[in-house]
Design a protein around this motif. Structure first.
Motif, PDB file in Angstrom:
ATOM      1  N   TYR A  17       4.828  14.343  -8.417  1.00 45.12           N
ATOM      2  CA  TYR A  17       3.936  14.639  -9.536  1.00 45.12           C
ATOM      3  C   TYR A  17       3.978  16.130  -9.895  1.00 45.12           C
ATOM      4  CZ  TYR A  17      -0.361  14.985 -12.273  1.00 45.12           C
ATOM      5  OH  TYR A  17      -1.269  15.243 -13.257  1.00 45.12           O
ATOM      6  N   ASP A  57       4.617  11.359  -3.102  1.00 46.20           N
ATOM      7  CA  ASP A  57       4.085  11.065  -4.438  1.00 46.20           C
ATOM      8  C   ASP A  57       3.489  12.314  -5.083  1.00 46.20           C
ATOM      9  OD1 ASP A  57       4.834   8.428  -4.176  1.00 46.20           O
ATOM     10  OD2 ASP A  57       2.862   7.768  -3.465  1.00 46.20           O
ATOM     11  N   GLN A 105       5.192  17.766 -13.435  1.00 39.75           N
ATOM     12  CA  GLN A 105       4.367  18.706 -14.187  1.00 39.75           C
ATOM     13  C   GLN A 105       5.169  19.955 -14.552  1.00 39.75           C
ATOM     14  OE1 GLN A 105       1.022  18.870 -15.285  1.00 39.75           O
ATOM     15  NE2 GLN A 105       1.071  16.666 -14.983  1.00 39.75           N
TER      16      GLN A 105
END
Length: 161
Positions: free
Chosen positions: A18, A14, A22
């Motif tokens: 992320y 996870d 980004q």
């Protein structure tokens, strides 16, 4: 062993997703420190690339918590509390028969103590368990430095001769 590694990888997946998101979207939540490239050409035609790195934006002055002054008359002792990760100064007021405590979460907060309180904390060393020595010595180290360099919250006036 294999199942533990799988759990760790699954847990980290996870976070990695992320981070990739980004990077793909131009870091909307993060502001990474990206150096600017300055390209100059040398006489022999080769490129000379210099990276211009700006310093990171950070706090210039640390916010310090106001601490009660002149508690040296009520002082009983102080210790490092491992369960809350803070130093606790124990006070006892004989006139009203009441005890209380001052919790110091950050060692730098001790800079705001008065001169007599710094002297009191310097003479009465912090109590700690053996396994918490490193953390407790951060608090005692600040007090020792404040005592040695005469750093306290009292206003220093310079006498003109």
């Amino acid at each position: 062993m294999k199942s533990v590694l799988y759990l760790v990888r699954q847990h980290d997946q996870d976070l990695w997703n992320y981070i990739k998101w980004q990077a793909k979207n131009g870091y909307p939540d993060w502001k990474p420190q990206c150096p600017k490239q300055i390209v100059t050409y040398l006489e022999n035609g080769k490129k000379d690339i210099t990276l211009d790195v700006k310093p990171p934006k950070c706090l210039k002055n640390m916010p310090l918590r106001a601490i009660e002054h002149d508690f040296h008359d009520l002082f009983q002792g102080w210790l490092y509390n491992e369960s809350t990760a803070e130093a606790v100064i124990s006070l006892y007021d004989k006139t009203i028969g009441e005890s209380r405590r001052i919790s110091i979460l950050d060692p730098m907060w001790l800079v705001n103590c008065s001169k007599k309180d710094i002297d009191c904390l310097f003479v009465n060393k912090i109590v700690y368990e053996k396994r918490d020595k490193a953390q407790a010595m951060q608090y005692q180290g600040i007090v020792d430095d404040c005592f040695a360099k005469d750093i306290n919250s009292e206003i220093q006036t310079k006498s003109k001769i």
